[in-house]
Design an enzyme around this catalytic site. Structure first.
Site, PDB file in Angstrom:
ATOM      1  N   HIS A 111       9.396   0.915   3.076  1.00  0.00           N
ATOM      2  CA  HIS A 111      10.449   0.896   3.792  1.00  0.00           C
ATOM      3  C   HIS A 111      11.362  -0.448   3.771  1.00  0.00           C
ATOM      4  CE1 HIS A 111       8.165  -2.300   5.885  1.00  0.00           C
ATOM      5  NE2 HIS A 111       7.139  -1.564   5.965  1.00  0.00           N
ATOM      6  N   ALA A 161       4.087   3.683   1.095  1.00  0.00           N
ATOM      7  CA  ALA A 161       5.052   4.107   2.259  1.00  0.00           C
ATOM      8  C   ALA A 161       6.085   3.052   2.240  1.00  0.00           C
ATOM      9  CB  ALA A 161       4.053   4.179   3.255  1.00  0.00           C
ATOM     10  N   MET A 179       0.794  -1.107  -0.050  1.00  0.00           N
ATOM     11  CA  MET A 179       0.075   0.057  -0.016  1.00  0.00           C
ATOM     12  C   MET A 179       0.869   1.183  -0.083  1.00  0.00           C
ATOM     13  SD  MET A 179      -3.411  -0.930   2.168  1.00  0.00           S
ATOM     14  CE  MET A 179      -2.757  -0.743   3.741  1.00  0.00           C
ATOM     15  N   GLN A 200     -10.388  -2.571   2.514  1.00  0.00           N
ATOM     16  CA  GLN A 200      -9.963  -3.209   3.617  1.00  0.00           C
ATOM     17  C   GLN A 200      -9.801  -2.175   4.874  1.00  0.00           C
ATOM     18  OE1 GLN A 200      -5.926  -4.063   1.489  1.00  0.00           O
ATOM     19  NE2 GLN A 200      -5.074  -3.778   3.408  1.00  0.00           N
ATOM     20  N   HIS A 251       9.744  -3.800   2.855  1.00  0.00           N
ATOM     21  CA  HIS A 251       9.233  -3.790   1.422  1.00  0.00           C
ATOM     22  C   HIS A 251      10.389  -4.234   0.631  1.00  0.00           C
ATOM     23  CE1 HIS A 251       5.689  -1.202   3.135  1.00  0.00           C
ATOM     24  NE2 HIS A 251       5.285  -2.468   2.580  1.00  0.00           N
ATOM     25  N   ASP A 289       2.586  -9.473   8.764  1.00  0.00           N
ATOM     26  CA  ASP A 289       1.068  -9.620   8.635  1.00  0.00           C
ATOM     27  C   ASP A 289       0.904 -10.953   8.603  1.00  0.00           C
ATOM     28  OD1 ASP A 289       0.377  -6.740   8.883  1.00  0.00           O
ATOM     29  OD2 ASP A 289       1.442  -6.541   6.884  1.00  0.00           O
TER      30      ASP A 289
END
Ligand code: PAF
Length: 280
Positions: free
Chosen positions: A30, A28, A26, A60, A33, A154
């Site tokens: 860092h 942003a 999504m 979501q 990722h 996650d």
């Protein structure tokens, strides 16, 4: 290497015919990722294509959650993705993904995530995993990769994506990548940027609690040790600390387990988890 940004599924045709791996985000971005992107590059090799999707998925988020406030940083995302080895950054609009409704329309077909979506994050965020799995299915359809990489941070999301792919016989390999952490153990997350300096200090108790829990031999002792460590930071608001089996079923008395935590630090909800081994 410099990636290029595309906004429509039709533009992804440029990478058709090459082995493809996708990293869904999504934005942003860092270093967590970046590690997914680097792993994707290792898997597809120099001739393959790594696609990074950047889409803040409205379906979501429930009303009152941080959809509007969620950081949108496409320029720096592009730099992180390029540096880590992406070929393409796919940043579609909500209309490109969902059509004119820009979200679930009244007659939309969506993915039913099943009962695993009613526990833990799903209990705290009803409807969340229907939105996640539906957009993951859509993005898999649009990018048609051979492999898709998701972070273990996650963990419930990763478990549900694996289930969806298995249960619906989707032709893609799902690869879980271990969580990247700050030197004090805090899991990297796009939401860490919401923390004040004081809250950031408090948040470091989360991985300490997980480590203390994982050092114990039974689920009961694990929970007790984790709670003891969390109690050293009274401002933290615990949502759950649980031991499960690796598929999020009941805690095993022996063998591989997963310890998961969700807690609020100030107004920021943070998640973390780690593997553990239970012994009789
Ligand atoms: O983990 C995330 O960032 C999102 O849930 C995902 C998988 C990109 C779907 O919107």
């Amino acid at each position: 290497m410099s990636a290029h940004v595309v906004h429509t599924a039709a533009d992804l045709r440029a990478v058709e015919g090459r082995p493809r791996a996708v990293v869904m985000t999504m934005g942003a971005l860092h270093d967590g990722h970046a590690e997914l992107i680097r792993e994707a590059r290792r898997r597809v090799g120099p001739d393959g294509a790594v696609i990074v999707t950047v889409f803040v998925n409205p379906t979501q988020f429930a009303a009152g959650e941080d959809f509007d406030a969620y950081p949108r940083t496409l320029e720096s995302d592009f730099a992180v993705a390029s540096e880590a080895g992406a070929d393409v950054v796919f940043a579609p609009t909500a209309v490109e993904v969902y059509g004119e409704s820009g979200g679930f329309g009244e007659q939309s077909v969506t993915i039913d995530p099943g009962p695993l979506a009613d526990i833990l994050e799903g209990a705290a965020r009803p409807g969340h995993f229907r939105g996640v799995l539906t957009v993951v299915a859509k993005l898999l359809g649009m990018t048609a990769p051979q492999s898709a990489l998701f972070g273990e941070k996650d963990y419930q999301q990763l478990t549900l994506v694996r289930r969806m792919v298995d249960d619906l016989s989707m032709p893609v390999e799902v690869i879980g990548v271990p969580t990247v952490r700050e030197p004090d153990g805090l899991a990297l997350s796009s939401r860490n940027r919401y923390l004040s300096a004081d809250e950031r200090q408090v948040a470091a108790v989360i991985p300490r609690a997980l480590d203390a829990a994982a050092a114990r031999m039974t689920p009961q002792d694990a929970i007790a040790s984790g709670l003891e460590v969390l109690a050293t930071e009274p401002s933290i608001e615990l949502d759950y600390l649980v031991v499960t089996d690796p598929q999020l079923g009941p805690a095993p008395l022996e063998g591989q387990a997963r310890i998961l935590i969700a807690a609020r630090v100030g107004t920021t909800r943070l998640l973390d988890n780690r593997p553990a081994r239970m012994r009789p």
